[in-house]
Scaffold this motif. Structure first.
Motif, PDB file in Angstrom:
ATOM      1  N   GLU A 195       0.820  -1.210   0.000  1.00  0.00           N
ATOM      2  CA  GLU A 195       0.000   0.000   0.000  1.00  0.00           C
ATOM      3  C   GLU A 195       0.855   1.261   0.000  1.00  0.00           C
ATOM      4  O   GLU A 195       0.520   2.248  -0.672  1.00  0.00           O
ATOM      5  CB  GLU A 195      -0.933  -0.005   1.212  1.00  0.00           C
ATOM      6  CG  GLU A 195      -2.037  -1.050   1.126  1.00  0.00           C
ATOM      7  CD  GLU A 195      -2.997  -0.975   2.299  1.00  0.00           C
ATOM      8  OE1 GLU A 195      -2.802  -0.089   3.170  1.00  0.00           O
ATOM      9  OE2 GLU A 195      -3.931  -1.792   2.356  1.00  0.00           O
ATOM     10  N   ALA A 196       1.959   1.243   0.744  1.00  0.00           N
ATOM     11  CA  ALA A 196       2.816   2.428   0.819  1.00  0.00           C
ATOM     12  C   ALA A 196       3.422   2.752  -0.546  1.00  0.00           C
ATOM     13  O   ALA A 196       3.490   3.919  -0.955  1.00  0.00           O
ATOM     14  CB  ALA A 196       3.920   2.221   1.850  1.00  0.00           C
ATOM     15  N   ASP A 198       2.162   1.764  -3.481  1.00  0.00           N
ATOM     16  CA  ASP A 198       1.055   2.162  -4.349  1.00  0.00           C
ATOM     17  C   ASP A 198       0.769   3.657  -4.201  1.00  0.00           C
ATOM     18  O   ASP A 198       0.514   4.359  -5.192  1.00  0.00           O
ATOM     19  CB  ASP A 198      -0.206   1.370  -4.018  1.00  0.00           C
ATOM     20  CG  ASP A 198      -0.123  -0.085  -4.460  1.00  0.00           C
ATOM     21  OD1 ASP A 198       0.831  -0.427  -5.194  1.00  0.00           O
ATOM     22  OD2 ASP A 198      -1.004  -0.872  -4.064  1.00  0.00           O
ATOM     23  N   GLU A 199       0.818   4.139  -2.973  1.00  0.00           N
ATOM     24  CA  GLU A 199       0.555   5.562  -2.720  1.00  0.00           C
ATOM     25  C   GLU A 199       1.622   6.433  -3.376  1.00  0.00           C
ATOM     26  O   GLU A 199       1.316   7.486  -3.938  1.00  0.00           O
ATOM     27  CB  GLU A 199       0.516   5.824  -1.213  1.00  0.00           C
ATOM     28  CG  GLU A 199      -0.718   5.241  -0.526  1.00  0.00           C
ATOM     29  CD  GLU A 199      -0.680   5.436   0.984  1.00  0.00           C
ATOM     30  OE1 GLU A 199       0.272   6.100   1.476  1.00  0.00           O
ATOM     31  OE2 GLU A 199      -1.588   4.932   1.671  1.00  0.00           O
ATOM     32  N   GLU A 202       0.979   6.423  -7.203  1.00  0.00           N
ATOM     33  CA  GLU A 202      -0.187   7.224  -7.551  1.00  0.00           C
ATOM     34  C   GLU A 202       0.100   8.716  -7.357  1.00  0.00           C
ATOM     35  O   GLU A 202      -0.385   9.552  -8.132  1.00  0.00           O
ATOM     36  CB  GLU A 202      -1.381   6.788  -6.705  1.00  0.00           C
ATOM     37  CG  GLU A 202      -1.897   5.403  -7.100  1.00  0.00           C
ATOM     38  CD  GLU A 202      -2.911   4.852  -6.118  1.00  0.00           C
ATOM     39  OE1 GLU A 202      -3.196   5.540  -5.103  1.00  0.00           O
ATOM     40  OE2 GLU A 202      -3.418   3.733  -6.353  1.00  0.00           O
ATOM     41  N   ARG A 203       0.883   9.046  -6.352  1.00  0.00           N
ATOM     42  CA  ARG A 203       1.234  10.448  -6.126  1.00  0.00           C
ATOM     43  C   ARG A 203       2.016  11.015  -7.303  1.00  0.00           C
ATOM     44  O   ARG A 203       1.743  12.113  -7.771  1.00  0.00           O
ATOM     45  CB  ARG A 203       2.059  10.586  -4.839  1.00  0.00           C
ATOM     46  CG  ARG A 203       2.274  12.028  -4.401  1.00  0.00           C
ATOM     47  CD  ARG A 203       3.104  12.080  -3.154  1.00  0.00           C
ATOM     48  NE  ARG A 203       4.517  11.898  -3.457  1.00  0.00           N
ATOM     49  CZ  ARG A 203       5.384  11.336  -2.629  1.00  0.00           C
ATOM     50  NH1 ARG A 203       4.989  10.835  -1.481  1.00  0.00           N
ATOM     51  NH2 ARG A 203       6.651  11.229  -2.977  1.00  0.00           N
TER      52      ARG A 203
END
Length: 266
Positions: A195-196, A198-199, A202-203
């Protein structure tokens, strides 16, 4: 001229073997170059640029330092296109016991073709960030199993990324990792914290910032699918020049060589 993936792979493997690269490394190097070409990363040109310095002889990778979360390896002046798979495998093995680790390689030649290793790590269900430096900027290749392809970012400063990596590794004070300060180093950070990553991906993909050059997952996907459908365009002159090196692999035609698929008319 347009060539298929198999043509590229076979061509590059012959060149690596002609340079004296061991068979297993030649296979991995050929796959790395071919995939980079299909991703639009000019793998064949990268191979040509590194020809004068490619090391035919391989020694066992030397571990310079190892802690719970960070391993430092001596690359022995070898190309990242040949070292990348071994370093990625080492990182994957270490992630079996730790949630996040980093493998830092010194005295090596990193390049954009390390995107192949980012994809390899993501196919193992793990996320990664590969960092290296070029004369005018530092580069990031970020991958996650949530995405079929990585993203690539070239920008002048990636201290924010390093802060995030140090936080994930739990490194403080003098233990903190720093951006590579020279062009002969690269670092592979791997984590099970999908998740980290992925963030982070996406950022980057959702932010308009003229200070960096971004290749998105969609960019890579379009190039890959187009290359598989139509073949990838390569320079005929470059292909033929590299072929001259590969011709060193020609062997004398004998009954034995023909049985093994070598020699005349192979």
């Amino acid at each position: 001229m347009r060539v298929s993936h198999l043509e590229l792979y076979t061509h590059c493997k012959k060149i690596f073997q002609a340079l004296g690269v061991p068979y297993g490394y030649a296979e991995e190097g050929a796959e790395t170059v071919a995939n980079a070409e299909f991703l639009g990363l000019y793998g064949l040109q990268q191979l040509y640029d590194e020809l004068p310095d490619l090391q035919g002889e391989f020694e066992e990778l030397e571990l310079l330092n190892e802690s719970d979360r960070v391993t430092v390896i001596d690359g022995g002046k070898q190309s990242g296109m040949l070292l990348g798979k071994a370093c990625a495998d080492y990182l994957i093995a270490r992630l079996e016991a730790q949630p996040s680790v980093a493998v830092c390689v010194r005295d090596a030649r990193p390049s954009r073709v390390l995107a192949q290793q980012a994809m390899y790590i993501s196919k193992k269900g793990l996320a990664s960030i590969i960092l290296y430096k070029k004369p005018s900027h530092s580069s990031l290749i970020i991958s996650s199993p949530s995405f079929a392809y990585p993203i690539m970012i070239h920008k002048r400063n990636n201290e924010d990324i390093m802060e995030g990596i140090n936080k994930e590794l739990g490194l403080t004070g003098d233990q903190k990792l720093k951006l590579p300060s020279v062009t002969t180093r690269f670092c592979i950070f791997g984590t099970t914290n999908i998740e980290a990553i992925d963030e982070v991906m996406e950022r980057f993909e959702n932010t308009i910032d003229t200070s960096y050059i971004l290749t998105t997952t969609d960019d890579f996907e379009q190039r890959w699918e187009s290359s598989w459908q139509f073949g990838t365009e390569v320079s005929r002159e470059l292909w033929l020049e590299l072929n001259e090196i590969g011709n060193r692999m020609l062997v004398e035609s004998t009954d034995q060589s023909r049985e093994r698929g070598a020699g005349e008319m192979a």
